[in-house]
Design an enzyme around this catalytic site. Sequence first.
Site, mmCIF file in Angstrom:
data_model
loop_
_atom_site.group_PDB
_atom_site.id
_atom_site.type_symbol
_atom_site.label_atom_id
_atom_site.label_comp_id
_atom_site.label_asym_id
_atom_site.label_seq_id
_atom_site.Cartn_x
_atom_site.Cartn_y
_atom_site.Cartn_z
ATOM 1 N N LYS A 183 0.835 -1.202 0.000
ATOM 2 C CA LYS A 183 0.000 0.000 0.000
ATOM 3 C C LYS A 183 0.866 1.247 0.000
ATOM 4 O O LYS A 183 1.617 1.491 0.938
ATOM 5 C CB LYS A 183 -0.903 0.048 1.232
ATOM 6 C CG LYS A 183 -1.897 1.213 1.173
ATOM 7 C CD LYS A 183 -2.617 1.472 2.473
ATOM 8 C CE LYS A 183 -1.874 2.406 3.382
ATOM 9 N NZ LYS A 183 -1.863 3.815 2.938
ATOM 10 N N GLY A 235 7.559 4.335 8.127
ATOM 11 C CA GLY A 235 6.673 5.443 8.470
ATOM 12 C C GLY A 235 6.976 5.942 9.867
ATOM 13 O O GLY A 235 8.098 5.796 10.361
ATOM 14 N N SER A 236 5.963 6.500 10.509
ATOM 15 C CA SER A 236 6.204 7.148 11.792
ATOM 16 C C SER A 236 6.367 6.127 12.913
ATOM 17 O O SER A 236 5.876 4.997 12.842
ATOM 18 C CB SER A 236 5.053 8.096 12.127
ATOM 19 O OG SER A 236 3.921 7.335 12.491
ATOM 20 N N THR A 237 7.047 6.549 13.963
ATOM 21 C CA THR A 237 7.254 5.680 15.127
ATOM 22 C C THR A 237 5.917 5.343 15.791
ATOM 23 O O THR A 237 5.705 4.215 16.240
ATOM 24 C CB THR A 237 8.225 6.351 16.111
ATOM 25 O OG1 THR A 237 9.511 6.427 15.480
ATOM 26 C CG2 THR A 237 8.359 5.567 17.398
ATOM 27 N N GLU A 257 10.776 0.502 9.758
ATOM 28 C CA GLU A 257 11.758 1.583 9.560
ATOM 29 C C GLU A 257 11.044 2.868 9.920
ATOM 30 O O GLU A 257 10.142 3.294 9.212
ATOM 31 C CB GLU A 257 12.228 1.556 8.102
ATOM 32 C CG GLU A 257 13.597 2.165 7.923
ATOM 33 C CD GLU A 257 13.498 3.637 7.648
ATOM 34 O OE1 GLU A 257 13.533 4.399 8.643
ATOM 35 O OE2 GLU A 257 13.374 4.022 6.486
ATOM 36 N N CYS A 291 13.454 10.447 6.989
ATOM 37 C CA CYS A 291 13.523 9.886 8.339
ATOM 38 C C CYS A 291 14.934 9.952 8.886
ATOM 39 O O CYS A 291 15.140 10.085 10.083
ATOM 40 C CB CYS A 291 13.010 8.456 8.338
ATOM 41 S SG CYS A 291 13.756 7.477 7.040
ATOM 42 N N GLU A 388 10.627 14.633 16.019
ATOM 43 C CA GLU A 388 10.905 14.661 14.592
ATOM 44 C C GLU A 388 9.980 15.678 13.920
ATOM 45 O O GLU A 388 8.759 15.565 14.003
ATOM 46 C CB GLU A 388 10.664 13.260 14.002
ATOM 47 C CG GLU A 388 11.040 13.160 12.546
ATOM 48 C CD GLU A 388 10.911 11.734 12.018
ATOM 49 O OE1 GLU A 388 9.972 11.017 12.436
ATOM 50 O OE2 GLU A 388 11.743 11.344 11.184
#
Lengths: 479, 310
Positions: A183, A235-237, A257, A291, A388
């Site tokens: 996706k 993507g995001s944490t 990641e 990132c 971030e």
Amino acid sequence: MTFEYAPALESTAVVKIKPEYGLFINGKFVPAKGGKTFTTINPATEETLTKVAFASSSDVDKAVAAARAAYSKVWSKMPAAERGKYLFRIARILQERAREFAVLETMDNGKPIRETRDIDIPLAASHFFYHAGWADKLEHAGMGSSPKPHGVVGQVIPWNFPLLMLSWKIAPALATGNTVVLKPAETTPLTALLFAEVCQQADLPPGVVNIITGDGSTGSAIVNHPDIDKIAFTGSTAVGKGIARAIAGTKKAATLELGGKGANIIYEDAPLDETVEGIISGIFFNQGHVCCAGSRLLVQENIHDEVIEKLKRRISMIRIGNPLDKNTDLGAINSSAQLARINELANSGDLEGAERWSPACELPTKGFWYPPTIFTGVTQAHRIAQEEIFGPVLSVLTFRTPQEAIEKANNTPFGLSAGIWTDKGSRILWTAKHLKAGVIWANTFNKFDPASPFGGYKESGWGREGGRHGLAAYLKGNH
Amino acid sequence: MIDGTANSIKSFLKTLSPVDQVGAEARAAMLATRSIKTSSKSWAIDMAISMIDLTTLEGADTAGKVKAICNKAVRPDPSDPTVPHVGAICVYNDMVKIARTHLDAAGGRDIPVAAVSTAFPSGRASLEVKRVDTEDAIAHGAAEIDMVIDRGAFLSGDLEKVYSEIQYIKSLCEGRAHLKVILETGELVTLDNVRKASFLAMAAGADFIKTSTGKVAPAATAPVVLVMLEAVRDWYAMTGVKIGVKPAGGIRTTKDAIKQLVLVNETAGPEWLNPQLFRIGASALLNDLLMQRMKLRDGHYAGPNYVTLD
């Protein structure tokens, strides 16, 4: 009179955007069940580019079933060298259609054509070339004499490097014999859908690659699908933690990641002009939507003023504007939501007493834009030193000794990237040894190669992508 | 900052930040991707023409050849008076008088003659020979002296010699001629050496720093010019004095010349984009610029016979 660069626009004639895109399942484009769609826009102009199918969980079921059938009937039975041939073919087609991909990526993402043309698309092709070579040599990958694929892999990728992240995911998955349901991000689906056409052009067996579009709910349906063997997510944490919770206790493997707050450490003996270039590429490459960005500048206190002066001068030369202009250095922010997040965090920098600086620059009136920005006088206790931002905003901190640089660099829940700038080789090695980051650059920044593993420590993720280590993420060893 | 002693030179050069070769090459390569079109291209072509040091430095040079390039310097395109004249004529010592006389006669009174000096191109001669070489050129009308540094002394670590020689030639030029100091970067090889030699030359009194003699390859590569432009920018920040830069050797096409102007614009800055602070040493370049200029004006390329030889 001064040297004004006249507009040098890349032509969009090479791109044919269809009025509507379906889901790519089992080798064909099909509408979502119930016909639900969403639109994708050009963030530099806010113009609607096209409509894209919105996949629900029943569409995910169909895609996973297609991937499962392709895995058990075709892909797992095919000789490895034959799998490699498909990857080589895809790599060549990506090169042949590079201009088309570059223009489309720029239109859908907002990043400058110079970057899509020179970095995103060539690197994406090189990931397929690299992994094509591995396909029939996996017994030499250090995972035993006959490592096995997981089966069906669910992959969810972000919007910052749409085609490149797709290639980081799909190339190793296919090379190791897995089939894929991927996706792309909600705001940047178009190059993934063009890649689906490449799969058709390469005669890839139906179902080996399935590409479904949608939002977080679609991603969640993939993550929670019982017939998926492995999840790969970038993507995001916050979302990564959610995925880890969702798959806990299941048989699913995962690579994640996630976010970062990379420290870029400048020692007093650094080659200053090249260091300034490295700081620029560390934080302004891809509008800072990276990132592994070098978003925390740690500069030795005795050269702070000199570095900042040179940096400001250099930032003033950054060319901001139409991403399709070949001379543009800094493009559009990918979405209004991301722009709001950058604004919120940068404003916290003002409130918490850091000193903001941006060059005098005119931003376009349409679209989502943020000027290149640096904050000086930042300390570890500022939010902009901890969180971030994922935008063109640099936080500048100082240190006095190498030990202090290490302590500050490691004082973060993240651990993805770091940079070291010094003329002294021994100091590079000492610093790298003590940094807790998965990727460390010395006297350069934001350089990528498919042969080099990429990934994080701590809350920056699990596992590695790329290189021999990245293969391990898609194989079950038999040591 | 330097009193001429070996120690003061050494300690001054030690304060310079080092150059990272890989990073400098990457920056130069990135700037080479700038796409200069239409109105900006036309502006750049005229600027480049006005910056050319139109050069002939051959053993086979004759009075006839020198006169021919003087005419070309004054009216690069005889069919189009809007083309600017070049920045200077650059010749060997014995051609200075011929060039000066002919330029004056041809309406090029404001075009200076530059003489290569100090036993160009190798510089392997005694200081006395270098003195006579320079004095003689100035006496015959050279307004610019292109001297070479003693690369042997530089590479062997005798920086004092390099420094004092430049200082000495500068004292001969003082008030009479501009001094361009040729580093011969193809023999210095590393970018660290280029940066050091640039500062050494500026500290010793250079009005211009020049890459090469044109007799050694590689000559004016983009990373070398980048490092020299950074040096003049930093020198300006330190002293408030603007020193010029002259790449020479290997710049043959309009594309090459425009890449040089982009380097200037985004490194030293727009203030350096004029013939007082940037020159391009070249011979074949002028005709390519003229052909591209005609193409922009007429919409099609003219044949090579529509630009004059010489």
